[in-house]
Design a protein around this motif. Structure first.
Motif, mmCIF file in Angstrom:
data_model
loop_
_atom_site.group_PDB
_atom_site.id
_atom_site.type_symbol
_atom_site.label_atom_id
_atom_site.label_comp_id
_atom_site.label_asym_id
_atom_site.label_seq_id
_atom_site.Cartn_x
_atom_site.Cartn_y
_atom_site.Cartn_z
ATOM 1 N N GLY A 180 0.780 -1.283 -0.104
ATOM 2 C CA GLY A 180 -0.087 0.152 -0.059
ATOM 3 C C GLY A 180 0.867 1.260 0.082
ATOM 4 O O GLY A 180 0.233 2.282 0.327
ATOM 5 N N LEU A 181 2.181 1.169 -0.371
ATOM 6 C CA LEU A 181 2.906 2.269 -0.245
ATOM 7 C C LEU A 181 2.960 2.619 -1.801
ATOM 8 O O LEU A 181 2.824 2.112 -2.878
ATOM 9 N N GLN A 182 3.223 4.055 -2.136
ATOM 10 C CA GLN A 182 3.504 4.618 -3.302
ATOM 11 C C GLN A 182 4.956 4.797 -3.792
ATOM 12 O O GLN A 182 5.695 5.634 -3.224
ATOM 13 N N VAL A 183 5.016 4.295 -4.919
ATOM 14 C CA VAL A 183 6.574 4.249 -5.571
ATOM 15 C C VAL A 183 6.576 5.500 -6.451
ATOM 16 O O VAL A 183 5.602 5.653 -7.324
ATOM 17 N N VAL A 184 7.576 6.158 -6.339
ATOM 18 C CA VAL A 184 7.839 7.435 -7.005
ATOM 19 C C VAL A 184 9.259 7.484 -7.609
ATOM 20 O O VAL A 184 9.266 8.497 -8.465
ATOM 21 N N GLY A 185 9.944 6.452 -7.539
ATOM 22 C CA GLY A 185 11.440 6.467 -8.164
ATOM 23 C C GLY A 185 12.133 5.044 -7.989
ATOM 24 O O GLY A 185 11.621 4.532 -6.781
ATOM 25 N N GLN A 186 12.864 4.826 -8.642
ATOM 26 C CA GLN A 186 13.830 3.496 -8.247
ATOM 27 C C GLN A 186 14.952 3.679 -9.015
ATOM 28 O O GLN A 186 15.214 4.477 -9.974
ATOM 29 N N LEU A 187 15.932 2.974 -8.469
ATOM 30 C CA LEU A 187 17.278 2.815 -9.004
ATOM 31 C C LEU A 187 17.861 1.355 -8.531
ATOM 32 O O LEU A 187 17.896 1.203 -7.262
ATOM 33 N N PHE A 188 18.300 0.785 -9.415
ATOM 34 C CA PHE A 188 18.721 -0.530 -9.136
ATOM 35 C C PHE A 188 20.202 -0.523 -9.754
ATOM 36 O O PHE A 188 20.281 -0.388 -10.952
ATOM 37 N N HIS A 189 21.056 -1.180 -9.119
ATOM 38 C CA HIS A 189 22.596 -1.353 -9.589
ATOM 39 C C HIS A 189 23.330 -2.760 -9.399
ATOM 40 O O HIS A 189 23.223 -3.102 -7.888
ATOM 41 N N ALA A 190 23.876 -3.063 -10.010
ATOM 42 C CA ALA A 190 24.658 -4.472 -9.967
ATOM 43 C C ALA A 190 26.076 -4.177 -9.882
ATOM 44 O O ALA A 190 26.565 -3.409 -10.661
ATOM 45 N N PHE A 191 26.788 -4.671 -8.869
ATOM 46 C CA PHE A 191 28.166 -4.525 -8.757
ATOM 47 C C PHE A 191 28.965 -5.720 -9.419
ATOM 48 O O PHE A 191 28.523 -6.561 -9.691
ATOM 49 N N PRO A 192 30.336 -5.412 -9.784
ATOM 50 C CA PRO A 192 31.038 -6.339 -10.482
ATOM 51 C C PRO A 192 31.401 -7.418 -9.777
ATOM 52 O O PRO A 192 31.519 -7.196 -8.430
ATOM 53 N N ALA A 193 31.676 -8.550 -10.108
ATOM 54 C CA ALA A 193 32.100 -9.403 -9.485
ATOM 55 C C ALA A 193 33.600 -9.306 -8.904
ATOM 56 O O ALA A 193 34.280 -8.580 -9.517
ATOM 57 N N THR A 194 34.253 -9.877 -7.976
ATOM 58 C CA THR A 194 35.250 -9.978 -7.405
ATOM 59 C C THR A 194 35.951 -11.124 -7.269
ATOM 60 O O THR A 194 35.267 -12.059 -7.444
ATOM 61 N N PRO A 195 37.085 -11.413 -6.827
ATOM 62 C CA PRO A 195 37.872 -12.362 -6.720
ATOM 63 C C PRO A 195 37.030 -13.521 -5.701
ATOM 64 O O PRO A 195 37.130 -14.778 -5.585
ATOM 65 N N GLU A 196 36.123 -12.667 -4.726
ATOM 66 C CA GLU A 196 35.548 -13.508 -3.767
ATOM 67 C C GLU A 196 34.226 -13.955 -4.210
ATOM 68 O O GLU A 196 33.418 -14.962 -3.684
ATOM 69 N N GLY A 197 33.851 -13.483 -5.514
ATOM 70 C CA GLY A 197 32.702 -14.178 -5.913
ATOM 71 C C GLY A 197 31.888 -13.024 -6.838
ATOM 72 O O GLY A 197 32.175 -12.151 -7.030
ATOM 73 N N PRO A 198 30.590 -13.514 -6.959
ATOM 74 C CA PRO A 198 29.831 -12.535 -7.801
ATOM 75 C C PRO A 198 29.551 -11.228 -7.134
ATOM 76 O O PRO A 198 29.469 -11.321 -5.869
ATOM 77 N N GLY A 199 29.151 -10.116 -7.837
ATOM 78 C CA GLY A 199 29.086 -8.869 -7.327
ATOM 79 C C GLY A 199 27.546 -8.860 -6.723
ATOM 80 O O GLY A 199 26.457 -9.555 -7.236
ATOM 81 N N GLY A 200 27.248 -8.180 -5.496
ATOM 82 C CA GLY A 200 25.986 -8.048 -4.931
ATOM 83 C C GLY A 200 25.241 -6.666 -5.693
ATOM 84 O O GLY A 200 25.580 -6.200 -6.598
ATOM 85 N N VAL A 201 24.026 -6.417 -5.376
ATOM 86 C CA VAL A 201 23.110 -5.584 -5.836
ATOM 87 C C VAL A 201 22.522 -4.494 -4.879
ATOM 88 O O VAL A 201 22.658 -4.657 -3.888
ATOM 89 N N THR A 202 22.305 -3.565 -5.135
ATOM 90 C CA THR A 202 21.506 -2.405 -4.403
ATOM 91 C C THR A 202 20.123 -1.935 -5.330
ATOM 92 O O THR A 202 20.240 -1.766 -6.266
ATOM 93 N N ALA A 203 19.055 -2.125 -4.481
ATOM 94 C CA ALA A 203 17.684 -1.846 -5.022
ATOM 95 C C ALA A 203 17.566 -0.668 -4.248
ATOM 96 O O ALA A 203 17.224 -0.917 -2.968
ATOM 97 N N THR A 204 17.165 0.520 -4.900
ATOM 98 C CA THR A 204 16.336 1.712 -4.018
ATOM 99 C C THR A 204 15.372 2.114 -4.710
ATOM 100 O O THR A 204 15.197 2.419 -5.695
ATOM 101 N N VAL A 205 14.231 2.124 -3.738
ATOM 102 C CA VAL A 205 13.035 2.589 -4.175
ATOM 103 C C VAL A 205 12.578 3.741 -3.373
ATOM 104 O O VAL A 205 12.665 3.773 -2.129
ATOM 105 N N LEU A 206 12.316 5.001 -3.891
ATOM 106 C CA LEU A 206 11.941 6.098 -3.457
ATOM 107 C C LEU A 206 10.170 6.006 -3.135
ATOM 108 O O LEU A 206 9.751 5.730 -4.122
ATOM 109 N N LEU A 207 10.010 6.259 -2.076
ATOM 110 C CA LEU A 207 8.457 6.267 -1.748
ATOM 111 C C LEU A 207 7.747 7.462 -1.520
ATOM 112 O O LEU A 207 8.651 8.293 -0.962
#
Length: 129
Positions: free
Chosen positions: A38-65
């Motif tokens: 029931g929240l109102q989404v007004v913006g969004q940004l999703f970013h994938a980080f590159p892999a490192t020697p330790e493994g695959p890169g993580g992600v950040t998902a930001t949703v502006l409400l």
């Protein structure tokens, strides 16, 4: 500025690997769960980080409400996730919506362990020095 700020640090996540590395997939789920709560989404940004020697890169998902924001950060090499949900309660109390959103996102990651925090922020009519 009164509101509820929820955080969760999720460890030993047993979800399918794409939830930890696919920014678009995770972002779409964040938007869908925010709207379902029931929240109102007004913006969004999703970013994938590159892999490192330790493994695959993580992600950040930001949703502006309209009510404030949601952020999710993943560490696939550690099977860890942090979630941050903040809702302002100035015009109405959105606390139940924030809790519903947090619960839905936690369930997505199937954590083995979770550390949760809730912070009531600000007071209506309070004087800030």
């Amino acid at each position: 500025m009164q509101g509820l700020h929820l955080t969760a640090d999720l460890l030993d996540c047993r979800c399918d690997a794409p939830w930890l590395v696919d920014a678009d997939m995770l972002g779409a789920a964040c938007v869908a769960h925010a709207e379902a709560a029931g929240l109102q989404v007004v913006g969004q940004l999703f970013h994938a980080f590159p892999a490192t020697p330790e493994g695959p890169g993580g992600v950040t998902a930001t949703v502006l409400l309209a009510e404030s924001h949601l952020c999710v950060h993943t560490w696939p090499e550690q099977r860890g996730v942090t979630i941050d949900v903040y809702v302002c309660n100035f015009g109405a109390d959105h606390s139940a919506k924030a809790r519903a959103l947090m619960a839905a996102l936690e369930a997505l990651f199937v954590p083995g362990h979770a550390q949760r925090n809730a912070l009531q922020r600000g007071e209506i009519g309070a004087v800030v020095a």
